[in-house]
Design a protein around this motif. Sequence first.
Motif, PDB file in Angstrom:
ATOM      1  N   SER A   1       0.842  -1.212   0.000  1.00  0.00           N
ATOM      2  CA  SER A   1       0.000   0.000   0.000  1.00  0.00           C
ATOM      3  C   SER A   1       0.870   1.252   0.000  1.00  0.00           C
ATOM      4  N   PHE A   2       0.514   2.195  -0.839  1.00  0.00           N
ATOM      5  CA  PHE A   2       1.190   3.497  -0.837  1.00  0.00           C
ATOM      6  C   PHE A   2       0.398   4.450  -1.715  1.00  0.00           C
ATOM      7  N   THR A   3       0.764   5.742  -1.671  1.00  0.00           N
ATOM      8  CA  THR A   3       0.138   6.698  -2.578  1.00  0.00           C
ATOM      9  C   THR A   3       1.229   7.384  -3.382  1.00  0.00           C
ATOM     10  N   LEU A   4       0.863   7.862  -4.560  1.00  0.00           N
ATOM     11  CA  LEU A   4       1.802   8.597  -5.407  1.00  0.00           C
ATOM     12  C   LEU A   4       1.218   9.978  -5.694  1.00  0.00           C
ATOM     13  N   PRO A   5       2.060  10.995  -5.642  1.00  0.00           N
ATOM     14  CA  PRO A   5       1.574  12.360  -5.881  1.00  0.00           C
ATOM     15  C   PRO A   5       1.350  12.616  -7.376  1.00  0.00           C
ATOM     16  N   ASN A   6       0.911  13.810  -7.741  1.00  0.00           N
ATOM     17  CA  ASN A   6       0.633  14.127  -9.149  1.00  0.00           C
ATOM     18  C   ASN A   6       1.870  14.460  -9.964  1.00  0.00           C
ATOM     19  N   THR A   7       2.894  14.948  -9.288  1.00  0.00           N
ATOM     20  CA  THR A   7       4.146  15.257  -9.987  1.00  0.00           C
ATOM     21  C   THR A   7       5.306  14.771  -9.128  1.00  0.00           C
ATOM     22  N   GLY A   8       6.500  14.789  -9.725  1.00  0.00           N
ATOM     23  CA  GLY A   8       7.695  14.401  -8.971  1.00  0.00           C
ATOM     24  C   GLY A   8       8.326  13.136  -9.502  1.00  0.00           C
ATOM     25  N   MET A   9       9.469  12.802  -8.929  1.00  0.00           N
ATOM     26  CA  MET A   9      10.224  11.636  -9.388  1.00  0.00           C
ATOM     27  C   MET A   9      10.231  10.599  -8.255  1.00  0.00           C
ATOM     28  N   VAL A  10       9.609   9.470  -8.529  1.00  0.00           N
ATOM     29  CA  VAL A  10       9.512   8.409  -7.530  1.00  0.00           C
ATOM     30  C   VAL A  10      10.384   7.243  -7.962  1.00  0.00           C
ATOM     31  N   PHE A  11      11.236   6.770  -7.082  1.00  0.00           N
ATOM     32  CA  PHE A  11      12.034   5.582  -7.385  1.00  0.00           C
ATOM     33  C   PHE A  11      11.436   4.384  -6.662  1.00  0.00           C
ATOM     34  N   ILE A  12      11.237   3.296  -7.409  1.00  0.00           N
ATOM     35  CA  ILE A  12      10.928   2.018  -6.786  1.00  0.00           C
ATOM     36  C   ILE A  12      12.246   1.261  -6.784  1.00  0.00           C
ATOM     37  N   LEU A  13      12.788   1.118  -5.596  1.00  0.00           N
ATOM     38  CA  LEU A  13      14.150   0.619  -5.442  1.00  0.00           C
ATOM     39  C   LEU A  13      14.130  -0.790  -4.864  1.00  0.00           C
ATOM     40  N   GLY A  14      14.977  -1.661  -5.375  1.00  0.00           N
ATOM     41  CA  GLY A  14      15.055  -3.006  -4.810  1.00  0.00           C
ATOM     42  C   GLY A  14      15.977  -3.876  -5.629  1.00  0.00           C
ATOM     43  N   LYS A  15      16.385  -4.999  -5.002  1.00  0.00           N
ATOM     44  CA  LYS A  15      17.280  -5.928  -5.699  1.00  0.00           C
ATOM     45  C   LYS A  15      16.513  -6.668  -6.796  1.00  0.00           C
ATOM     46  N   SER A  16      17.262  -7.333  -7.630  1.00  0.00           N
ATOM     47  CA  SER A  16      16.657  -8.122  -8.699  1.00  0.00           C
ATOM     48  C   SER A  16      15.730  -9.182  -8.085  1.00  0.00           C
ATOM     49  N   GLY A  17      14.544  -9.311  -8.638  1.00  0.00           N
ATOM     50  CA  GLY A  17      13.593 -10.319  -8.161  1.00  0.00           C
ATOM     51  C   GLY A  17      12.739  -9.860  -6.989  1.00  0.00           C
ATOM     52  N   SER A  18      12.885  -8.604  -6.577  1.00  0.00           N
ATOM     53  CA  SER A  18      12.144  -8.130  -5.395  1.00  0.00           C
ATOM     54  C   SER A  18      10.678  -7.801  -5.719  1.00  0.00           C
ATOM     55  N   GLY A  19      10.358  -7.664  -7.021  1.00  0.00           N
ATOM     56  CA  GLY A  19       8.963  -7.401  -7.400  1.00  0.00           C
ATOM     57  C   GLY A  19       8.745  -6.030  -8.021  1.00  0.00           C
ATOM     58  N   LYS A  20       9.829  -5.354  -8.364  1.00  0.00           N
ATOM     59  CA  LYS A  20       9.727  -3.984  -8.901  1.00  0.00           C
ATOM     60  C   LYS A  20       8.956  -3.932 -10.220  1.00  0.00           C
ATOM     61  N   SER A  21       9.355  -4.778 -11.170  1.00  0.00           N
ATOM     62  CA  SER A  21       8.691  -4.751 -12.477  1.00  0.00           C
ATOM     63  C   SER A  21       7.240  -5.172 -12.339  1.00  0.00           C
ATOM     64  N   THR A  22       6.996  -6.141 -11.473  1.00  0.00           N
ATOM     65  CA  THR A  22       5.621  -6.578 -11.227  1.00  0.00           C
ATOM     66  C   THR A  22       4.786  -5.385 -10.780  1.00  0.00           C
ATOM     67  N   LEU A  23       5.314  -4.611  -9.855  1.00  0.00           N
ATOM     68  CA  LEU A  23       4.594  -3.451  -9.340  1.00  0.00           C
ATOM     69  C   LEU A  23       4.368  -2.408 -10.440  1.00  0.00           C
ATOM     70  N   LEU A  24       5.408  -2.159 -11.234  1.00  0.00           N
ATOM     71  CA  LEU A  24       5.287  -1.169 -12.306  1.00  0.00           C
ATOM     72  C   LEU A  24       4.248  -1.614 -13.340  1.00  0.00           C
ATOM     73  N   ASN A  25       4.275  -2.899 -13.671  1.00  0.00           N
ATOM     74  CA  ASN A  25       3.313  -3.421 -14.646  1.00  0.00           C
ATOM     75  C   ASN A  25       1.873  -3.320 -14.134  1.00  0.00           C
ATOM     76  N   MET A  26       1.708  -3.508 -12.840  1.00  0.00           N
ATOM     77  CA  MET A  26       0.366  -3.352 -12.253  1.00  0.00           C
ATOM     78  C   MET A  26      -0.074  -1.901 -12.360  1.00  0.00           C
ATOM     79  N   LEU A  27       0.850  -0.970 -12.022  1.00  0.00           N
ATOM     80  CA  LEU A  27       0.519   0.459 -12.094  1.00  0.00           C
ATOM     81  C   LEU A  27       0.144   0.847 -13.521  1.00  0.00           C
ATOM     82  N   GLY A  28       0.784   0.181 -14.489  1.00  0.00           N
ATOM     83  CA  GLY A  28       0.547   0.495 -15.886  1.00  0.00           C
ATOM     84  C   GLY A  28      -0.634  -0.253 -16.483  1.00  0.00           C
ATOM     85  N   GLY A  29      -1.322  -1.035 -15.674  1.00  0.00           N
ATOM     86  CA  GLY A  29      -2.460  -1.792 -16.162  1.00  0.00           C
ATOM     87  C   GLY A  29      -2.054  -2.859 -17.171  1.00  0.00           C
ATOM     88  N   LEU A  30      -0.812  -3.353 -17.051  1.00  0.00           N
ATOM     89  CA  LEU A  30      -0.313  -4.346 -18.001  1.00  0.00           C
ATOM     90  C   LEU A  30      -0.524  -5.774 -17.508  1.00  0.00           C
TER      91      LEU A  30
END
Length: 302
Positions: A26-55
């Motif tokens: 759970s988290f919120t994202l603002p309307n502007t700005g630079m947000v980093f999703i940081l983590g080691k390989s396999g931590s789930g970063k791309s999964t999270l980004l793909n969900m945000l992108g409706g992919l």
Amino acid sequence: MIEVKNLTKIYEDKNKQSFKALDNVSFTLPNTGMVFILGKSGSGKSTLLNMLGGLDKITSGEIVADGNAFSNFKQEDYDNYRNTYIGFVFQDFCLIDNLTVYQNIELALQIKRENNPNLIFKTLENVGLQGFEKRYPKELSGGQKQRVAIARALVKRPKLILADEPTGNLDSKTSTQILKIFKRVSKENLVVIVSHNREDAENYADKIIEIEDGKIIRNVIRNKDYNNNFVINDNVICLPDRKLTVDELSKLNEKIKENPVTITSTVDKFVEQPQTQLDSRKVTFDNKNMSTASLIKMSYNF
Ligand code: ADP
Ligand code: MG
């Protein structure tokens, strides 16, 4: 504003073995700005980004983008969201090799049923690629290819740019140039960057969401009060997060000859994300773009 509520993603393989790639995030994202999703390989970063992108399909939980809940989305709502609200940038650029720079960018506008050569030229200029419109991807360096990919994302004038390891295939000098373009874009748009590079995150992020094994372990925003000054105040010495200058060192040495002194470190560069006030206004997505079916047809033509 984007709200992610108790998001869980479970992948199932052919043998029905399930794997939890995101665990109650759970988290919120603002309307502007630079947000980093940081983590080691396999931590789930791309999964999270793909969900945000409706992919990719959500297993449980919810994402709400400007008042639009994904749980209410039909297939065409996902298409509209992806095609008008989001600009994607990937590590391996994903340009179409047999289209010129201009045509690669034009394609993104065609999906929105728009024709605007001026905007394409302006966007190319914006990423420092004026005069490159007739080149093919194979005639470009990695950094230039990524600029084209950014232009292709920006030309749609999306609210949200999602970039998955956008500097992963670039040298450090080129990476800096790309991150600076994103930083500039983030003054007016929200830019979410997936990265395993902590230094980049510390240098460029307004907000860092760090994940490990599918869980958020840190959710911080840049501290406006952060200063990197060397301060001597009575008997308290504040040390900056950098090498001291010769002058500062001699002042420090002078001061610690007097007794007693207290040495503290500077204010934290990032602080915990405070509870965010939710914005209940609903923004509707533009729906004059092409359906997935005509998109697939179009890509066959290339
Ligand atoms: P990251 O981008 O942080 O490297 P990913 O989000 O790609 O991590 O993957 C997180 C975990 O989910 C990894 O263990 C990966 O193997 C697994 N995973 C990702 N995609 C799939 C998939 N389509 N099917 C099964 N497991 C997957
Ligand atoms: Mg990844």
